[in-house]
Design an enzyme around this catalytic site. Structure first.
Site, PDB file in Angstrom:
ATOM      1  N   ALA A  29       0.837  -1.202   0.000  1.00  0.00           N
ATOM      2  CA  ALA A  29       0.000   0.000   0.000  1.00  0.00           C
ATOM      3  C   ALA A  29       0.875   1.257   0.000  1.00  0.00           C
ATOM      4  O   ALA A  29       1.971   1.235   0.565  1.00  0.00           O
ATOM      5  CB  ALA A  29      -0.919  -0.010   1.219  1.00  0.00           C
ATOM      6  N   PRO A  30       0.445   2.322  -0.670  1.00  0.00           N
ATOM      7  CA  PRO A  30      -0.886   2.573  -1.238  1.00  0.00           C
ATOM      8  C   PRO A  30      -1.121   2.014  -2.635  1.00  0.00           C
ATOM      9  O   PRO A  30      -2.218   2.119  -3.152  1.00  0.00           O
ATOM     10  CB  PRO A  30      -0.959   4.097  -1.248  1.00  0.00           C
ATOM     11  CG  PRO A  30       0.451   4.533  -1.460  1.00  0.00           C
ATOM     12  CD  PRO A  30       1.295   3.536  -0.700  1.00  0.00           C
TER      13      PRO A  30
ATOM     14  N   ASN B 117       0.828   2.480  -5.791  1.00  0.00           N
ATOM     15  CA  ASN B 117       1.375   3.040  -7.041  1.00  0.00           C
ATOM     16  C   ASN B 117       2.438   2.142  -7.648  1.00  0.00           C
ATOM     17  O   ASN B 117       2.469   1.913  -8.860  1.00  0.00           O
ATOM     18  CB  ASN B 117       1.948   4.437  -6.786  1.00  0.00           C
ATOM     19  CG  ASN B 117       0.874   5.502  -6.679  1.00  0.00           C
ATOM     20  OD1 ASN B 117      -0.245   5.300  -7.129  1.00  0.00           O
ATOM     21  ND2 ASN B 117       1.207   6.624  -6.088  1.00  0.00           N
ATOM     22  N   LYS B 118       3.345   1.644  -6.796  1.00  0.00           N
ATOM     23  CA  LYS B 118       4.405   0.762  -7.302  1.00  0.00           C
ATOM     24  C   LYS B 118       3.817  -0.557  -7.805  1.00  0.00           C
ATOM     25  O   LYS B 118       4.285  -1.125  -8.789  1.00  0.00           O
ATOM     26  CB  LYS B 118       5.449   0.509  -6.212  1.00  0.00           C
ATOM     27  CG  LYS B 118       6.205   1.751  -5.753  1.00  0.00           C
ATOM     28  CD  LYS B 118       7.249   1.400  -4.704  1.00  0.00           C
ATOM     29  CE  LYS B 118       7.942   2.643  -4.159  1.00  0.00           C
ATOM     30  NZ  LYS B 118       7.029   3.442  -3.302  1.00  0.00           N
TER      31      LYS B 118
ATOM     32  N   ASP C  93       0.028  -6.203   2.748  1.00  0.00           N
ATOM     33  CA  ASP C  93       0.054  -5.046   3.629  1.00  0.00           C
ATOM     34  C   ASP C  93      -0.820  -5.357   4.839  1.00  0.00           C
ATOM     35  O   ASP C  93      -1.831  -6.054   4.711  1.00  0.00           O
ATOM     36  CB  ASP C  93      -0.447  -3.781   2.928  1.00  0.00           C
ATOM     37  CG  ASP C  93       0.090  -2.516   3.585  1.00  0.00           C
ATOM     38  OD1 ASP C  93       1.118  -1.996   3.100  1.00  0.00           O
ATOM     39  OD2 ASP C  93      -0.496  -2.075   4.589  1.00  0.00           O
TER      40      ASP C  93
ATOM     41  N   ASP D 272       9.600  -2.316  -0.171  1.00  0.00           N
ATOM     42  CA  ASP D 272       9.611  -0.890   0.139  1.00  0.00           C
ATOM     43  C   ASP D 272       9.002  -0.728   1.541  1.00  0.00           C
ATOM     44  O   ASP D 272       7.843  -0.361   1.686  1.00  0.00           O
ATOM     45  CB  ASP D 272       8.794  -0.116  -0.901  1.00  0.00           C
ATOM     46  CG  ASP D 272       8.928   1.383  -0.744  1.00  0.00           C
ATOM     47  OD1 ASP D 272       9.975   1.913  -1.122  1.00  0.00           O
ATOM     48  OD2 ASP D 272       7.984   2.019  -0.226  1.00  0.00           O
TER      49      ASP D 272
ATOM     50  N   CYS E 275      12.293   5.760   1.383  1.00  0.00           N
ATOM     51  CA  CYS E 275      12.182   7.206   1.139  1.00  0.00           C
ATOM     52  C   CYS E 275      13.063   7.941   2.135  1.00  0.00           C
ATOM     53  O   CYS E 275      12.749   9.055   2.544  1.00  0.00           O
ATOM     54  CB  CYS E 275      10.729   7.653   1.289  1.00  0.00           C
ATOM     55  SG  CYS E 275       9.622   6.888   0.113  1.00  0.00           S
TER      56      CYS E 275
END
Length: 420
Positions: free
Chosen positions: A236-237, A239-240, A258, A305, A359
């Site tokens: 989540a969310p 996009n990847k 998730d 991620d 990030c």
């Protein structure tokens, strides 16, 4: 008014670390996300100023039923925002009773600090800067359209296509309704900073994904061919995940995990809008997924991620101006989880390549995590440095390359090719 209640709830959630500001905004189910996000960000940005004005005016002492976060949102809109302008509901007469005192306290604060503008009251880290100048990146969803058709659509709407960017100077020079094709990713369009496409018909139809360039790099580096089985470990969310599906051309399988049910529900909506049909969502902790489960025996690609400090996100300074550098304790806790997740991912038996991304710009969450995981599996994997625009580290077959000083992402592959 509902927007004030929603904004106060988001601020309370951020303060109690229930989630990120953006995540809580999207999980609020408030219809006008853009309006709510803007109100919360600006209230957060002026938080110290609002606290001082509210305290000096004695607002909370006089109005016992008014909660602190609601007071902050209301006072922001009254003094620093657009004003109530017909909204405010039952809170409007309450604030109007204190309006003169609140304005007087704001004026006194300016006099004490020797400034004339509201913005000059902000601390340096809270003032608009590089974060507000980050261009708007838009990934064309190739499951539904192609870059050429998207570009033609924008041109028909009066946008001026400037061709492929030759470097950062081209991107920095963007203004008005001009846009470019990214230098690295063939499906990534670049618009001027602050371009708002949330109401654009191509976005609403799932033809466009509003996704930062850095967020596009992990899937690009993983590069699973159509037909592959892929795990998106902390999905989540989404996009990847949608980017992975586009690279797979919806052929193959994505197992997306998730633990957050609300984020997963939002992700399901995003994937449906994007036309993703090859993804299986699971509300599950990736660490609890068994590598020996036969469902994952063909998984050769993993995108990891994990949760991180977010210290490398320019937008975070707009959302949480006081966030600053994470504490050593928080970094240790995050790195411990990240290392467990990476070490677990490397145990999937058919794994050929893994991309680890954060990030964060903190070494503890990047180089140190990759190094520790590799030390637990000596000889099984090695990494190299990708020559992408943003320095990234890759674990790939072949001789170990020269290391660079800073990385954000790591991709893994076996150090030896399996027998055929």
């Amino acid at each position: 008014m509902a927007v004030y209640s929603a904004a106060a709830a988001v601020l309370a959630g951020v303060e109690s670390r229930q989630g990120s500001l953006k995540g809580l905004v999207y999980a609020s189910n408030f219809q006008n996300v853009k309006q709510l996000y803007a109100l919360v960000c600006e209230t957060q940005r002026y938080s110290a100023v609002l606290d001082a004005v509210i305290a000096n005016a004695g607002l909370l002492r006089a109005e016992k039923k008014l909660r602190p976060h609601m007071a902050k949102v209301l006072v922001y809109d009254l003094l620093l925002g657009k004003g109530f302008r017909g909204r405010g509901g039952r809170w409007k007469p309450l604030l109007e009773r204190h309006q003169a005192r609140l304005k007087a306290e704001l004026a006194r604060l300016k006099v004490r600090q020797g400034v004339s503008r509201n913005e000059d009251l902000l601390e340096v880290g809270s003032k608009p800067g590089s974060a507000s100048q980050v261009p708007r990146f838009v990934r064309v969803n190739t499951l539904k359209t192609c870059a050429e058709d998207a570009i033609d659509y924008f041109k028909r709407q009066g946008f001026s296509y400037q061709g492929r960017a030759s470097g950062l100077e081209d991107i920095r020079a963007l203004k008005g309704k001009c846009f470019l094709l990214d230098t690295l990713l063939p499906e990534l369009l670049v618009f001027p900073a602050q371009t708002d496409l949330h109401d654009h018909p191509l976005y609403q139809a799932g033809h466009l994904i509003l996704q930062d360039k850095a967020s596009c790099l992990p899937a690009m580096l993983l590069a699973p061919p159509p037909g592959s089985h892929v795990i998106d470990a902390c999905a989540a969310p989404g996009n990847k995940t949608s980017h992975l599906a586009a690279l797979l051309k919806n052929q193959g399988k994505i197992f997306a995990f998730d633990q957050d049910a609300k984020r997963l529900a939002s992700m399901a909506t995003l994937l449906a809008r994007a036309g993703v049909s090859c993804c299986e969502l699971a509300e599950q902790d990736f660490l609890a997924v068994s590598p020996s489960d036969q469902r994952y025996c063909q998984v050769q690609y993993i995108l990891l991620d994990p949760s991180c400090s977010g210290s490398g996100m320019p937008s975070r300074q707009l959302e949480e101006p006081k966030a600053g550098t994470p504490s050593p304790e928080r970094l240790r806790a995050l790195a411990a989880f990240q290392q467990r997740a990476l070490s677990h991912a490397l145990t999937f038996p058919a794994l050929r390549r893994l991309v680890y991304s954060t990030c964060s710009v903190c070494q503890e969450e990047n180089e140190d995590v990759v190094r520790a995981a590799l030390q637990q599996s000596p000889g099984a994997f090695r990494y190299s440095v990708s020559q992408a625009e943003a320095p990234v580290s890759e674990l790939t077959p072949g001789p170990a390359p020269k290391r660079r000083k800073r990385r954000r992402k790591a991709a893994a592959a076996p150090s030896t090719q399996p027998g055929t």
